[in-house]
Design a protein around this motif. Structure first.
Motif, PDB file in Angstrom:
ATOM      1  N   GLU A   1     -58.187   9.143 -33.163  1.00 26.10           N
ATOM      2  CA  GLU A   1     -57.202   9.819 -32.343  1.00 26.10           C
ATOM      3  C   GLU A   1     -55.959  10.142 -33.172  1.00 26.10           C
ATOM      4  N   ARG A   2     -55.278  11.187 -32.762  1.00 26.68           N
ATOM      5  CA  ARG A   2     -54.010  11.500 -33.407  1.00 26.68           C
ATOM      6  C   ARG A   2     -53.019  10.382 -33.114  1.00 26.68           C
ATOM      7  N   GLU A   3     -52.240  10.010 -34.112  1.00 29.81           N
ATOM      8  CA  GLU A   3     -51.302   8.903 -33.938  1.00 29.81           C
ATOM      9  C   GLU A   3     -49.908   9.271 -34.416  1.00 29.81           C
ATOM     10  N   PHE A   4     -48.949   8.638 -33.809  1.00 27.21           N
ATOM     11  CA  PHE A   4     -47.551   8.816 -34.163  1.00 27.21           C
ATOM     12  C   PHE A   4     -47.280   8.201 -35.527  1.00 27.21           C
ATOM     13  N   VAL A   5     -46.471   8.897 -36.338  1.00 27.67           N
ATOM     14  CA  VAL A   5     -46.098   8.381 -37.648  1.00 27.67           C
ATOM     15  C   VAL A   5     -44.599   8.097 -37.710  1.00 27.67           C
ATOM     16  N   ALA A   6     -43.805   9.106 -37.391  1.00 29.60           N
ATOM     17  CA  ALA A   6     -42.353   8.951 -37.491  1.00 29.60           C
ATOM     18  C   ALA A   6     -41.678  10.039 -36.672  1.00 29.60           C
ATOM     19  N   ALA A   7     -40.422   9.793 -36.299  1.00 24.66           N
ATOM     20  CA  ALA A   7     -39.647  10.788 -35.563  1.00 24.66           C
ATOM     21  C   ALA A   7     -38.175  10.619 -35.887  1.00 24.66           C
ATOM     22  N   ILE A   8     -37.437  11.708 -35.654  1.00 23.76           N
ATOM     23  CA  ILE A   8     -36.010  11.702 -35.979  1.00 23.76           C
ATOM     24  C   ILE A   8     -35.254  12.516 -34.937  1.00 23.76           C
ATOM     25  N   SER A   9     -34.102  12.041 -34.586  1.00 22.52           N
ATOM     26  CA  SER A   9     -33.271  12.741 -33.609  1.00 22.52           C
ATOM     27  C   SER A   9     -32.603  13.949 -34.239  1.00 22.52           C
ATOM     28  N   TRP A  10     -32.008  14.759 -33.413  1.00 20.39           N
ATOM     29  CA  TRP A  10     -31.325  15.965 -33.895  1.00 20.39           C
ATOM     30  C   TRP A  10     -30.245  15.604 -34.920  1.00 20.39           C
ATOM     31  N   SER A  11     -29.478  14.578 -34.643  1.00 17.80           N
ATOM     32  CA  SER A  11     -28.383  14.195 -35.543  1.00 17.80           C
ATOM     33  C   SER A  11     -28.881  13.510 -36.808  1.00 17.80           C
ATOM     34  N   GLY A  12     -30.098  13.018 -36.751  1.00 16.48           N
ATOM     35  CA  GLY A  12     -30.623  12.263 -37.888  1.00 16.48           C
ATOM     36  C   GLY A  12     -30.251  10.797 -37.859  1.00 16.48           C
ATOM     37  N   LEU A  13     -29.468  10.396 -36.878  1.00 13.28           N
ATOM     38  CA  LEU A  13     -28.990   9.015 -36.835  1.00 13.28           C
ATOM     39  C   LEU A  13     -30.037   8.063 -36.260  1.00 13.28           C
ATOM     40  N   SER A  14     -30.936   8.604 -35.448  1.00 11.66           N
ATOM     41  CA  SER A  14     -31.986   7.762 -34.866  1.00 11.66           C
ATOM     42  C   SER A  14     -33.321   8.118 -35.485  1.00 11.66           C
ATOM     43  N   LYS A  15     -34.034   7.093 -35.927  1.00 11.85           N
ATOM     44  CA  LYS A  15     -35.358   7.281 -36.523  1.00 11.85           C
ATOM     45  C   LYS A  15     -36.301   6.212 -35.975  1.00 11.85           C
ATOM     46  N   ASP A  16     -37.552   6.554 -35.952  1.00 10.89           N
ATOM     47  CA  ASP A  16     -38.557   5.623 -35.460  1.00 10.89           C
ATOM     48  C   ASP A  16     -39.797   5.775 -36.329  1.00 10.89           C
ATOM     49  N   TYR A  17     -40.463   4.662 -36.579  1.00 14.53           N
ATOM     50  CA  TYR A  17     -41.642   4.673 -37.437  1.00 14.53           C
ATOM     51  C   TYR A  17     -42.765   3.851 -36.819  1.00 14.53           C
ATOM     52  N   ALA A  18     -43.981   4.277 -37.079  1.00 16.52           N
ATOM     53  CA  ALA A  18     -45.117   3.441 -36.740  1.00 16.52           C
ATOM     54  C   ALA A  18     -45.095   2.208 -37.648  1.00 16.52           C
ATOM     55  N   ASP A  19     -45.584   1.110 -37.126  1.00 18.21           N
ATOM     56  CA  ASP A  19     -45.595  -0.123 -37.913  1.00 18.21           C
ATOM     57  C   ASP A  19     -46.374   0.039 -39.214  1.00 18.21           C
ATOM     58  N   SER A  20     -47.404   0.848 -39.177  1.00 17.40           N
ATOM     59  CA  SER A  20     -48.275   1.009 -40.338  1.00 17.40           C
ATOM     60  C   SER A  20     -47.599   1.706 -41.511  1.00 17.40           C
ATOM     61  N   VAL A  21     -46.502   2.407 -41.263  1.00 14.53           N
ATOM     62  CA  VAL A  21     -45.835   3.144 -42.340  1.00 14.53           C
ATOM     63  C   VAL A  21     -44.420   2.656 -42.591  1.00 14.53           C
ATOM     64  N   LYS A  22     -43.945   1.752 -41.762  1.00 20.47           N
ATOM     65  CA  LYS A  22     -42.582   1.273 -41.882  1.00 20.47           C
ATOM     66  C   LYS A  22     -42.362   0.647 -43.257  1.00 20.47           C
ATOM     67  N   GLY A  23     -41.279   1.047 -43.911  1.00 23.74           N
ATOM     68  CA  GLY A  23     -40.974   0.544 -45.243  1.00 23.74           C
ATOM     69  C   GLY A  23     -41.580   1.371 -46.365  1.00 23.74           C
ATOM     70  N   ARG A  24     -42.520   2.253 -46.019  1.00 23.28           N
ATOM     71  CA  ARG A  24     -43.156   3.106 -47.046  1.00 23.28           C
ATOM     72  C   ARG A  24     -42.827   4.582 -46.845  1.00 23.28           C
ATOM     73  N   PHE A  25     -42.675   5.008 -45.598  1.00 19.77           N
ATOM     74  CA  PHE A  25     -42.397   6.405 -45.286  1.00 19.77           C
ATOM     75  C   PHE A  25     -40.955   6.543 -44.816  1.00 19.77           C
ATOM     76  N   THR A  26     -40.369   7.709 -45.126  1.00 16.54           N
ATOM     77  CA  THR A  26     -39.011   8.002 -44.690  1.00 16.54           C
ATOM     78  C   THR A  26     -38.954   9.420 -44.135  1.00 16.54           C
ATOM     79  N   ILE A  27     -38.455   9.540 -42.922  1.00 16.57           N
ATOM     80  CA  ILE A  27     -38.291  10.855 -42.305  1.00 16.57           C
ATOM     81  C   ILE A  27     -36.840  11.277 -42.449  1.00 16.57           C
ATOM     82  N   SER A  28     -36.643  12.563 -42.687  1.00 21.07           N
ATOM     83  CA  SER A  28     -35.289  13.108 -42.803  1.00 21.07           C
ATOM     84  C   SER A  28     -35.321  14.564 -42.357  1.00 21.07           C
TER      85      SER A  28
END
Length: 122
Positions: free
Chosen positions: A44-71
């Motif tokens: 199934e398709r899975e969530f990886v990361a997301a970012i708010s309009w301002s860039g101040l809020s970010k969220d990551y899947a546990d599987s990529v946390k610490g390795r991936f960075t969204i900007s």
């Protein structure tokens, strides 16, 4: 209507890095929540990361946390996904997505790109 075009995918070895880009056009980028998702074969398709309009809020899947960075660069209508320490299990088609209907980083997204393939060999 906004169009999303992903780029930057490819074939790399485990431990390598890749940076995905998603360029938006057609409609204002303003106010959008942007996300990255992925779908591996037979999964199934899975969530990886997301970012708010301002860039101040970010969220990551546990599987990529610490390795991936969204900007994001709102001036260039582009969102990025920096992927470090890649693993074979990161192999998937990666999709960029946008939504304007909610400020929540998780949940449903309205607009999707075509995807870019990322393959990580062991």
């Amino acid at each position: 209507q906004v169009q999303l075009v992903e780029s930057g995918g490819g074939l790399v070895q485990a431990g390598d890095s890749l940076k995905l880009s998603c360029a938006a056009s057609g409609r204002t980028f303003s106010g959008s929540v942007m996300g990255w998702f992925r779908q591996a074969p037979w999964k199934e398709r899975e969530f990886v990361a997301a970012i708010s309009w301002s860039g101040l809020s970010k969220d990551y899947a546990d599987s990529v946390k610490g390795r991936f960075t969204i900007s994001r660069d709102n001036a260039k209508n582009t969102v990025f996904l920096q992927m470090d320490s890649l693993k074979p299990e990161d192999t998937a088609v990666y999709y960029c997505a946008a939504k304007y209907s909610s400020i929540l980083l998780r949940g449903e997204y309205d607009i999707w790109g075509q995807g870019t393939q990322v393959t990580v060999s062991s």
